[in-house]
Write a protein that holds these residues in place. Structure first.
Motif: not given
Length: 521
Positions: A282-285, A302-303, A328-330
């Motif tokens: 998961v990439a948390n943007l 990644l954050e 997934l990108i959030f």
């Protein structure tokens, strides 16, 4: 009523003020000898142990609190916190008139006590007296300065007598022990747990220890330990290559089959099923979502910082996202061109957070990752905490209205009923009674407490960042009580929090724990 004659014969004479700086994880001992003393915690929080003869009492004393030390007693000040503590002792001599009648005890003269007690109370205005107390010595006294300091001493004694006359509803030493046990359970949840041995070490009966533990946490010792173990199991299964057997042993269950059954009972899916879902990269943007992933046991690969997409050089962020190879990108809502580029890297889950329930967001994240029951389980556990905290709040605050305010540098923010953030926890969940002045406010940023005091409410609950110095909080409390001095009911309560103030599950859980600790401790 207290007998009048002994009170009129009792005199207090100020001696001096001593300062003790106690580094973290260190202690300091002092013997009062023929003097008595008031201790004032100027910074941090300390554990004070009072020993007189064969009796001993222990309590946690926080910044702005005062405690009383009788003569011929040993005081041990321990700092178990992560920051240095600062304590001052205001020493004085208690005697009886006429002169020469000998020394006396502040309490013994008119409030006989068979058992040793550690009297404590809150008196933030002492902070503004400290310089006068330090300046006043036994030699070369200025009469006006001496009588000013004497008046301070009698004012503290009056506050102490008032607090001592109120019935005690807590077991200070037992509450402090329960706090230690809680920390030990979380930090060493893989160790065997013997509740009967814990009770024995507390010095209380098993029944009393159990009652105080449940009053403090809302759970039995076994339930609390199980929750701690399940939370650690989530993190180990999600973030490491460990097998189910290794995880079971790491969280204190030698039988992996029993662990698997217990995990499924609590989480709604097996450890293997959870681990498979949690391996999603998961990439948390949006940093606001970080606390939601945390309570689900997940650590994004990644954050990014908040509102990264407003940077004129967005290409560097696209490169970071692509390099971490997310599944997934959030993200919070972004412009169409940003969404299009992100979609070329991985599927994008765009979630609204402003004006949107954090609970619904947590459920949405859990469902998208295939672990909806983990989110539901956490929300059920959080609801137990809410109901537990609500009970303490109602007992301590009753129907008194409170303003909820953030101490943001360099201004204050007043939260009203027209904005979901903060309102949903304090005014909706905990049912803190809002003042009429809050009904039409979304949020209101002001420069001073005097501005807030213009609202018709005597009580304030301040959300204070952990970095805000204790001395600053004491001054704020003193200022608020002065601003509202004409009101019979006035309170200033501080709830500490980690920075920044984010609208997510982990942050609200921390606020809830701080809230309960304030009222019980």
């Amino acid at each position: 009523m207290h007998p009048v004659q002994p009170l009129r014969e009792l005199t207090l004479q100020y001696i001096d003020t001593c300062e003790y700086k106690v580094p973290q994880h260190r202690s300091h001992e002092t013997m009062t000898e023929e003097y008595e003393a008031f201790g004032f915690v100027l910074k941090g929080a300390v554990q004070v142990t009072l020993t007189a003869g064969q009796q001993q009492r222990t309590a946690k004393i926080s910044f702005g609190d005062v405690f009383f030390l009788p003569s011929s007693s040993l005081c041990t000040i321990r700092n178990k916190e992560k920051q240095p503590a600062q304590v001052i002792l205001i020493r004085f001599l208690t005697s009886m008139r006429p002169a020469g009648a000998g020394t006396a005890s502040l309490f013994g003269a008119f409030l006989p006590q068979k058992d040793l007690k550690l009297h404590r109370f809150r008196m933030p205005r002492i902070y503004s007296w400290i310089q006068d107390l330090w300046n006043e010595g036994l030699q070369q006294q200025e009469p006006s300065q001496y009588f000013q300091v004497q008046s301070y001493l009698y004012a503290i004694a009056a506050e102490c007598m008032s607090a001592a006359g109120k019935p005690s509803v807590t077991d200070d030493h037992l509450i402090d022990y329960v706090h230690q046990v809680k920390q030990q359970m979380v930090e060493h949840c893989g160790a065997p747990m013997d509740v009967e041995e814990m009770a024995r070490l507390s010095g209380a009966s098993y029944t009393r220890f159990y009652q105080v533990f449940k009053k403090h946490t809302g759970h039995s010792p076994l339930q609390y330990m199980t929750v701690a173990r399940m939370n650690k199991a989530l993190r180990l299964l999600a973030n490491g290559p460990s097998s189910v057997t290794e995880v079971a042993h790491a969280v204190g269950y030698p039988d992996e089959l029993y662990f698997s059954r217990l995990f499924k009972k609590h989480m709604g899916l097996s450890p293997t099923e959870y681990a498979a879902c949690a391996k999603t990269r998961v990439a948390n943007l949006c940093p606001v979502f970080g606390g939601d992933f945390k309570v689900l046991g997940l650590s994004p690969v990644l954050e990014l910082q908040r509102e990264w997409y407003t940077d004129s050089n967005k290409d560097k962020y696209y490169k970071q996202i692509e390099q971490c190879k997310p599944d997934l990108i959030f993200t919070a809502p972004v412009a169409e061109d940003v969404y299009r580029i992100l979609s070329q890297i991985a599927p994008v889950v765009m979630i609204q957070w402003k004006g949107y329930s954090w609970k619904k967001r947590l459920q949405q994240i859990g469902s998208r990752l295939g672990i909806p029951t983990v989110a539901e389980r956490w929300l059920a556990y959080f609801q137990v905490k809410v109901e537990h905290a609500r009970g303490h709040l109602q007992r301590h605050l009753g129907e008194e209205p409170f303003l909820v305010v953030s101490a943001l540098k360099p201004f204050y923010r007043v939260y009203g009923l027209q904005r979901m953030k903060v309102k949903d926890l304090f005014y909706d969940e905990l049912r803190v009674k809002p003042p009429a002045a809050a009904e039409q406010i979304t949020f209101w940023d002001v420069d001073s407490l005097a501005d807030i005091a213009s609202l018709d409410c005597g009580n304030i609950l301040i959300l204070a960042p952990a970095s805000l110095p204790d001395e600053h909080c004491i001054r704020m409390e003193e200022e608020w009580l002065q601003l509202k001095r004409s009101r019979r009911q006035k309170h200033c309560i501080f709830i500490r929090h980690e920075e920044p103030l984010l609208y997510n599950a982990s942050f609200y859980e921390g606020l809830m724990d701080q809230f309960v600790d304030h009222f019980i401790g």
